[in-house]
Design a protein around this motif. Sequence first.
Motif, mmCIF file in Angstrom:
data_model
loop_
_atom_site.group_PDB
_atom_site.id
_atom_site.type_symbol
_atom_site.label_atom_id
_atom_site.label_comp_id
_atom_site.label_asym_id
_atom_site.label_seq_id
_atom_site.Cartn_x
_atom_site.Cartn_y
_atom_site.Cartn_z
ATOM 1 N N LEU A 83 0.848 -1.192 0.000
ATOM 2 C CA LEU A 83 0.000 0.000 0.000
ATOM 3 C C LEU A 83 0.882 1.239 0.000
ATOM 4 C CD1 LEU A 83 -2.718 1.542 0.317
ATOM 5 C CD2 LEU A 83 -2.491 1.229 2.794
ATOM 6 N N LEU A 84 0.612 2.139 -0.936
ATOM 7 C CA LEU A 84 1.328 3.407 -0.969
ATOM 8 C C LEU A 84 0.376 4.494 -0.469
ATOM 9 C CD1 LEU A 84 2.945 3.118 -4.530
ATOM 10 C CD2 LEU A 84 3.849 2.321 -2.335
ATOM 11 N N ILE A 85 0.821 5.249 0.499
ATOM 12 C CA ILE A 85 -0.021 6.331 1.019
ATOM 13 C C ILE A 85 0.619 7.670 0.661
ATOM 14 C CG2 ILE A 85 -1.017 7.388 3.090
ATOM 15 C CD1 ILE A 85 -1.051 4.661 4.399
ATOM 16 N N ASP A 86 -0.142 8.487 -0.020
ATOM 17 C CA ASP A 86 0.348 9.817 -0.374
ATOM 18 C C ASP A 86 0.160 10.723 0.839
ATOM 19 O OD1 ASP A 86 0.960 12.267 -1.449
ATOM 20 O OD2 ASP A 86 -0.073 11.896 -3.352
ATOM 21 N N GLY A 87 1.261 11.093 1.453
ATOM 22 C CA GLY A 87 1.183 11.899 2.667
ATOM 23 C C GLY A 87 1.280 13.390 2.403
ATOM 24 N N ASP A 88 1.379 13.754 1.149
ATOM 25 C CA ASP A 88 1.553 15.170 0.822
ATOM 26 C C ASP A 88 0.188 15.822 0.590
ATOM 27 O OD1 ASP A 88 2.773 17.525 0.345
ATOM 28 O OD2 ASP A 88 3.994 16.847 -1.336
ATOM 29 N N VAL A 89 -0.528 16.027 1.695
ATOM 30 C CA VAL A 89 -1.894 16.543 1.608
ATOM 31 C C VAL A 89 -1.910 17.927 0.959
ATOM 32 C CG1 VAL A 89 -4.005 17.001 2.912
ATOM 33 C CG2 VAL A 89 -2.386 15.281 3.712
ATOM 34 N N GLY A 90 -2.784 18.098 0.004
ATOM 35 C CA GLY A 90 -2.890 19.381 -0.679
ATOM 36 C C GLY A 90 -2.105 19.407 -1.979
ATOM 37 N N LEU A 91 -1.084 18.563 -2.086
ATOM 38 C CA LEU A 91 -0.264 18.526 -3.307
ATOM 39 C C LEU A 91 -0.153 17.083 -3.768
ATOM 40 C CD1 LEU A 91 2.595 20.797 -1.964
ATOM 41 C CD2 LEU A 91 0.974 21.485 -3.722
ATOM 42 N N ARG A 92 -1.197 16.621 -4.443
ATOM 43 C CA ARG A 92 -1.267 15.204 -4.792
ATOM 44 C C ARG A 92 -0.355 14.859 -5.970
ATOM 45 N NH1 ARG A 92 -7.220 13.680 -5.868
ATOM 46 N NH2 ARG A 92 -6.648 13.365 -8.039
ATOM 47 N N ASN A 93 0.469 13.865 -5.832
ATOM 48 C CA ASN A 93 1.412 13.531 -6.910
ATOM 49 C C ASN A 93 1.618 12.043 -7.164
ATOM 50 O OD1 ASN A 93 2.312 15.881 -8.122
ATOM 51 N ND2 ASN A 93 3.617 16.375 -6.392
ATOM 52 N N LEU A 94 1.484 11.258 -6.132
ATOM 53 C CA LEU A 94 1.814 9.837 -6.243
ATOM 54 C C LEU A 94 0.955 9.134 -7.300
ATOM 55 C CD1 LEU A 94 3.724 7.758 -5.032
ATOM 56 C CD2 LEU A 94 2.205 7.515 -3.097
ATOM 57 N N ASP A 95 -0.314 9.508 -7.376
ATOM 58 C CA ASP A 95 -1.219 8.922 -8.381
ATOM 59 C C ASP A 95 -0.747 9.243 -9.799
ATOM 60 O OD1 ASP A 95 -1.778 11.547 -7.652
ATOM 61 O OD2 ASP A 95 -3.794 11.486 -8.473
ATOM 62 N N VAL A 96 -0.215 10.443 -9.976
ATOM 63 C CA VAL A 96 0.233 10.875 -11.303
ATOM 64 C C VAL A 96 1.453 10.067 -11.750
ATOM 65 C CG1 VAL A 96 1.078 12.843 -12.648
ATOM 66 C CG2 VAL A 96 -0.658 13.189 -10.874
ATOM 67 N N LEU A 97 2.379 9.855 -10.819
ATOM 68 C CA LEU A 97 3.587 9.103 -11.148
ATOM 69 C C LEU A 97 3.268 7.675 -11.567
ATOM 70 C CD1 LEU A 97 5.979 10.391 -8.405
ATOM 71 C CD2 LEU A 97 6.356 10.516 -10.850
ATOM 72 N N LEU A 98 2.209 7.125 -10.981
ATOM 73 C CA LEU A 98 1.835 5.758 -11.318
ATOM 74 C C LEU A 98 0.845 5.708 -12.480
ATOM 75 C CD1 LEU A 98 1.503 4.433 -7.678
ATOM 76 C CD2 LEU A 98 3.107 3.556 -9.369
ATOM 77 N N GLY A 99 0.465 6.866 -12.996
ATOM 78 C CA GLY A 99 -0.493 6.910 -14.099
ATOM 79 C C GLY A 99 -1.903 6.552 -13.664
ATOM 80 N N LEU A 100 -2.202 6.759 -12.382
ATOM 81 C CA LEU A 100 -3.506 6.353 -11.856
ATOM 82 C C LEU A 100 -4.419 7.552 -11.594
ATOM 83 C CD1 LEU A 100 -2.267 3.698 -9.235
ATOM 84 C CD2 LEU A 100 -3.248 3.229 -11.477
ATOM 85 N N GLU A 101 -4.013 8.729 -12.056
ATOM 86 C CA GLU A 101 -4.744 9.947 -11.670
ATOM 87 C C GLU A 101 -6.204 9.962 -12.108
ATOM 88 O OE1 GLU A 101 -2.226 9.802 -13.810
ATOM 89 O OE2 GLU A 101 -2.547 11.084 -15.547
ATOM 90 N N ARG A 102 -6.513 9.246 -13.200
ATOM 91 C CA ARG A 102 -7.902 9.262 -13.666
ATOM 92 C C ARG A 102 -8.783 8.247 -12.937
ATOM 93 N NH1 ARG A 102 -6.523 9.579 -19.970
ATOM 94 N NH2 ARG A 102 -4.688 8.599 -19.078
ATOM 95 N N ARG A 103 -8.151 7.464 -12.097
ATOM 96 C CA ARG A 103 -8.910 6.432 -11.388
ATOM 97 C C ARG A 103 -9.210 6.811 -9.940
ATOM 98 N NH1 ARG A 103 -6.408 1.568 -12.437
ATOM 99 N NH2 ARG A 103 -7.698 0.854 -10.730
ATOM 100 N N VAL A 104 -8.736 7.985 -9.545
ATOM 101 C CA VAL A 104 -8.954 8.399 -8.155
ATOM 102 C C VAL A 104 -10.392 8.881 -7.981
ATOM 103 C CG1 VAL A 104 -8.308 10.090 -6.389
ATOM 104 C CG2 VAL A 104 -6.543 9.020 -7.800
ATOM 105 N N ILE A 105 -11.117 8.268 -7.059
ATOM 106 C CA ILE A 105 -12.475 8.711 -6.753
ATOM 107 C C ILE A 105 -12.523 9.264 -5.333
ATOM 108 C CG2 ILE A 105 -14.903 8.021 -6.550
ATOM 109 C CD1 ILE A 105 -14.102 5.684 -8.547
ATOM 110 N N TYR A 106 -12.127 8.423 -4.411
ATOM 111 C CA TYR A 106 -12.109 8.862 -3.018
ATOM 112 C C TYR A 106 -10.676 9.166 -2.599
ATOM 113 C CZ TYR A 106 -16.814 6.900 -2.790
ATOM 114 O OH TYR A 106 -18.129 6.633 -3.007
#
Lengths: 85, 280
Positions: free
Chosen positions: B36-59
């Motif tokens: 499990l990867l947890i993006d701890g950079d609240v307010g500046l979301r980046n981890l999803d982008v690096l993995l190419g998952l940005e379009r799949r984020v809902i919650y």
Amino acid sequence: MAWWKSLWKNKGKKSADIAKERLHVMLLHQRGLLSKQDLESMEKDLIEVLSKYLDINPGEIEFEIKKVDEKYQAISFIIPVTSKK
Amino acid sequence: MAGRIIVVTSGKGGVGKTTFTANVGYALAEKGYKVLLIDGDVGLRNLDVLLGLERRVIYNIMDVITGRTELSKALVKDKRVPGNLFLLPTSQTKFKEDIPEEAFVNIVREARDKMGFDFILIDSPAGIEYGFRLAAKPAEEAIIVTIPEITAIRDADRVIGLLDNYGIEKRSLVVNRVDIAEVKEGNVLSPQDISDELSVKLLGIIPMDKIVTEATNEGKPVIVLEKERGKATLAGKGFMSTAERIIDENAPLWDPVEEYVPSSGGILGFFKNLLGGSGR
């Protein structure tokens, strides 16, 4: 330290070696092992004592801190002496 | 074995912490661990982008904290390693201070104890303020990422000092973006020297490599992109061997500095030398 002196001192040294020395001193300060204030007052005390016996130009004092091994640091002061009093 | 909770931190920003988290997390998942990867950079979301998952984020984590959804539903699954790699995105609209420490700790513990994750990597934000403290709070181990520049190393040392406050004694160091040829030339601090100065065990070395930017552009981990291209890269090897040393601390350290052989042969090498030996 005068700029030309530091140039001379660092002449022939690899960039990474200069970085290592600077980093080492920075980390000692940061970890509170040797504060800048302590170092400065140590310098002043040394000047005071040595001035009793020798002519010293305080502006030319240099110091160097090196890691000897895991436990010990060596501090050396380079104090140019003008003449005997 | 209980799952391991690891905070990835650096002090200074821009040293490649998030890139490291994404790539090493992926490598661990590919080796068969549930990650499990947890993006701890609240307010500046980046981890999803690096993995190419940005379009799949809902919650995101805020939805879990406020009870809008369950933790299991907020996780984004990476389908390239099905069942093994999950991402808990952060909120882009909230501030770090909106996340209470206790709620964050509870989420991380729930993931480990009830969902059976082997590795939970928390990507800490830069700095040493609340965001860092939040990311470090539930962690039992820390990976400090730095680059061979004295400003970054000095900040890394600050962070290492603060880890004492959290009782995080298991620490290891990753030196990222290492220009191997320049280390050989004596123009760049060596990873070993950095590890000695910081008194932290060297976990991994990631050589400077243009594939990292290309992988980020395409939203793919480096090891995915290099496989597609059918050509191994230095960065890929760095991430992979770092993952191996996270799994087993007795695995040997891969040291590209020791392995380096200057490229002098051939017409290309000749021109590189002609141009002042700046060939990489």
